[in-house]
Write a protein that holds these residues in place. Structure first.
Motif, mmCIF file in Angstrom:
data_model
loop_
_atom_site.group_PDB
_atom_site.id
_atom_site.type_symbol
_atom_site.label_atom_id
_atom_site.label_comp_id
_atom_site.label_asym_id
_atom_site.label_seq_id
_atom_site.Cartn_x
_atom_site.Cartn_y
_atom_site.Cartn_z
ATOM 1 N N ARG A 71 -3.348 3.790 -1.774
ATOM 2 C CA ARG A 71 -2.641 4.819 -1.014
ATOM 3 C C ARG A 71 -3.321 6.149 -1.323
ATOM 4 N NH1 ARG A 71 3.424 5.134 -2.306
ATOM 5 N NH2 ARG A 71 3.415 3.156 -1.227
ATOM 6 N N GLY A 72 -4.177 6.581 -0.435
ATOM 7 C CA GLY A 72 -4.921 7.823 -0.666
ATOM 8 C C GLY A 72 -5.851 7.670 -1.859
ATOM 9 N N MET B 110 -15.558 4.919 4.571
ATOM 10 C CA MET B 110 -14.146 4.693 4.774
ATOM 11 C C MET B 110 -13.752 3.392 4.071
ATOM 12 S SD MET B 110 -11.752 3.944 8.137
ATOM 13 C CE MET B 110 -12.983 4.131 9.300
ATOM 14 N N ASN B 111 -12.722 3.458 3.247
ATOM 15 C CA ASN B 111 -12.197 2.273 2.581
ATOM 16 C C ASN B 111 -11.030 1.720 3.385
ATOM 17 O OD1 ASN B 111 -13.952 2.549 0.464
ATOM 18 N ND2 ASN B 111 -12.521 3.711 -0.789
ATOM 19 N N LEU B 112 -11.087 0.447 3.649
ATOM 20 C CA LEU B 112 -9.982 -0.198 4.327
ATOM 21 C C LEU B 112 -9.003 -0.712 3.275
ATOM 22 C CD1 LEU B 112 -11.813 -2.224 7.102
ATOM 23 C CD2 LEU B 112 -10.570 -0.094 7.337
ATOM 24 N N ALA B 113 -7.766 -0.463 3.495
ATOM 25 C CA ALA B 113 -6.737 -0.902 2.552
ATOM 26 C C ALA B 113 -5.916 -2.010 3.197
ATOM 27 C CB ALA B 113 -5.841 0.256 2.165
ATOM 28 N N PHE B 114 -5.523 -2.966 2.394
ATOM 29 C CA PHE B 114 -4.730 -4.092 2.867
ATOM 30 C C PHE B 114 -3.509 -4.217 1.965
ATOM 31 C CE2 PHE B 114 -3.714 -8.656 2.789
ATOM 32 C CZ PHE B 114 -3.465 -8.861 4.133
ATOM 33 N N GLN B 115 -2.351 -4.284 2.562
ATOM 34 C CA GLN B 115 -1.114 -4.420 1.804
ATOM 35 C C GLN B 115 -0.251 -5.502 2.434
ATOM 36 O OE1 GLN B 115 1.560 -1.075 2.025
ATOM 37 N NE2 GLN B 115 2.953 -1.898 0.508
ATOM 38 N N VAL B 116 0.369 -6.301 1.593
ATOM 39 C CA VAL B 116 1.340 -7.286 2.062
ATOM 40 C C VAL B 116 2.713 -6.779 1.655
ATOM 41 C CG1 VAL B 116 2.190 -9.642 1.811
ATOM 42 C CG2 VAL B 116 -0.266 -9.207 1.856
ATOM 43 N N TYR B 117 3.594 -6.634 2.638
ATOM 44 C CA TYR B 117 4.967 -6.221 2.377
ATOM 45 C C TYR B 117 5.885 -7.212 3.073
ATOM 46 C CZ TYR B 117 9.179 -3.445 1.928
ATOM 47 O OH TYR B 117 10.438 -3.022 1.609
ATOM 48 N N LEU B 118 6.684 -7.922 2.300
ATOM 49 C CA LEU B 118 7.611 -8.907 2.838
ATOM 50 C C LEU B 118 9.025 -8.527 2.417
ATOM 51 C CD1 LEU B 118 5.644 -12.096 1.718
ATOM 52 C CD2 LEU B 118 5.658 -11.077 3.994
ATOM 53 N N LEU C 171 7.903 1.697 -10.272
ATOM 54 C CA LEU C 171 6.481 1.931 -10.024
ATOM 55 C C LEU C 171 5.663 1.628 -11.280
ATOM 56 C CD1 LEU C 171 4.450 2.992 -7.952
ATOM 57 C CD2 LEU C 171 4.862 5.268 -8.870
ATOM 58 N N LYS C 172 4.705 0.730 -11.148
ATOM 59 C CA LYS C 172 3.835 0.357 -12.266
ATOM 60 C C LYS C 172 2.386 0.427 -11.804
ATOM 61 C CE LYS C 172 7.211 -2.748 -14.335
ATOM 62 N NZ LYS C 172 8.307 -2.574 -13.438
ATOM 63 N N ASN C 173 1.512 0.696 -12.713
ATOM 64 C CA ASN C 173 0.072 0.695 -12.425
ATOM 65 C C ASN C 173 -0.290 1.582 -11.240
ATOM 66 O OD1 ASN C 173 -0.293 -1.129 -14.535
ATOM 67 N ND2 ASN C 173 0.059 -2.862 -13.182
ATOM 68 N N TYR C 174 0.049 2.840 -11.339
ATOM 69 C CA TYR C 174 -0.290 3.850 -10.346
ATOM 70 C C TYR C 174 -1.554 4.520 -10.870
ATOM 71 C CZ TYR C 174 1.053 7.279 -6.744
ATOM 72 O OH TYR C 174 1.116 8.064 -5.635
ATOM 73 N N ILE C 175 -2.712 4.141 -10.333
ATOM 74 C CA ILE C 175 -4.005 4.508 -10.913
ATOM 75 C C ILE C 175 -4.792 5.392 -9.954
ATOM 76 C CG2 ILE C 175 -6.195 3.599 -11.785
ATOM 77 C CD1 ILE C 175 -4.627 0.975 -12.383
ATOM 78 N N SER C 176 -5.395 6.425 -10.508
ATOM 79 C CA SER C 176 -6.246 7.312 -9.737
ATOM 80 C C SER C 176 -7.536 7.532 -10.519
ATOM 81 C CB SER C 176 -5.552 8.655 -9.506
ATOM 82 O OG SER C 176 -6.449 9.565 -8.904
ATOM 83 N N THR C 177 -8.674 7.475 -9.816
ATOM 84 C CA THR C 177 -9.957 7.776 -10.437
ATOM 85 C C THR C 177 -10.628 8.885 -9.635
ATOM 86 O OG1 THR C 177 -10.170 5.473 -11.120
ATOM 87 C CG2 THR C 177 -12.161 6.827 -11.208
ATOM 88 N N VAL C 178 -10.786 10.044 -10.262
ATOM 89 C CA VAL C 178 -11.406 11.203 -9.635
ATOM 90 C C VAL C 178 -12.487 11.714 -10.582
ATOM 91 C CG1 VAL C 178 -11.040 13.531 -8.736
ATOM 92 C CG2 VAL C 178 -9.272 11.797 -8.423
ATOM 93 N N ASN C 179 -13.705 11.876 -10.054
ATOM 94 C CA ASN C 179 -14.841 12.317 -10.865
ATOM 95 C C ASN C 179 -15.010 11.451 -12.114
ATOM 96 O OD1 ASN C 179 -15.397 14.395 -9.058
ATOM 97 N ND2 ASN C 179 -14.066 15.836 -10.153
#
Length: 126
Positions: free
Chosen positions: A35-36, A1-9, A73-81
């Protein structure tokens, strides 16, 4: 399980410059986060507005959203296989809105205090 941390102000402020003029300053910041399957880059927004009240119940407002054009939206990155996909959109969310409003009705109407019929009950409970 990956824990995600986000700062939203976020900050939404209205300043009265005089009895007739108000200044609005809104902003938010979102840090890079996961995010997923996707990693989402940071985003920032600054919006400025001003409103003027006229004597005859008329108001005019100007709102300039995303002043620096940084809320897309910038730098929306996904790595699959082991295949990395980098999405980037540069749709501007910058816009200007002008609005005019008028308050109908008489603001000098006297409003009477009304009794609700349970005044005696309220006195006993106090």
């Amino acid at each position: 399980m990956n824990l995600a941390f986000q700062v939203y102000l976020s900050s939404n402020n209205t300043f009265s410059l005089s009895k007739k003029i108000k200044l609005q300053v809104n902003s938010y910041y979102s840090s890079q986060h996961d995010r997923g399957l996707f990693s989402v880059g940071e985003m920032f927004d600054l919006s400025l507005g001003i409103q003027h009240h006229f004597k005859n119940n008329l108001k005019i407002s100007f709102l300039f959203s995303d002043v620096f054009n940084t809320a897309s939206l910038k730098n929306y990155i996904s790595t699959v296989n082991r295949i990395k996909q980098n999405y980037r959109q540069n749709e501007s969310s910058r816009n200007v809105r002008i609005s005019l409003s008028y308050d109908f009705g008489n603001k000098k109407v006297n409003v009477k205090n009304r009794n609700f019929g349970n005044d005696e009950e309220q006195r006993r409970s106090n």
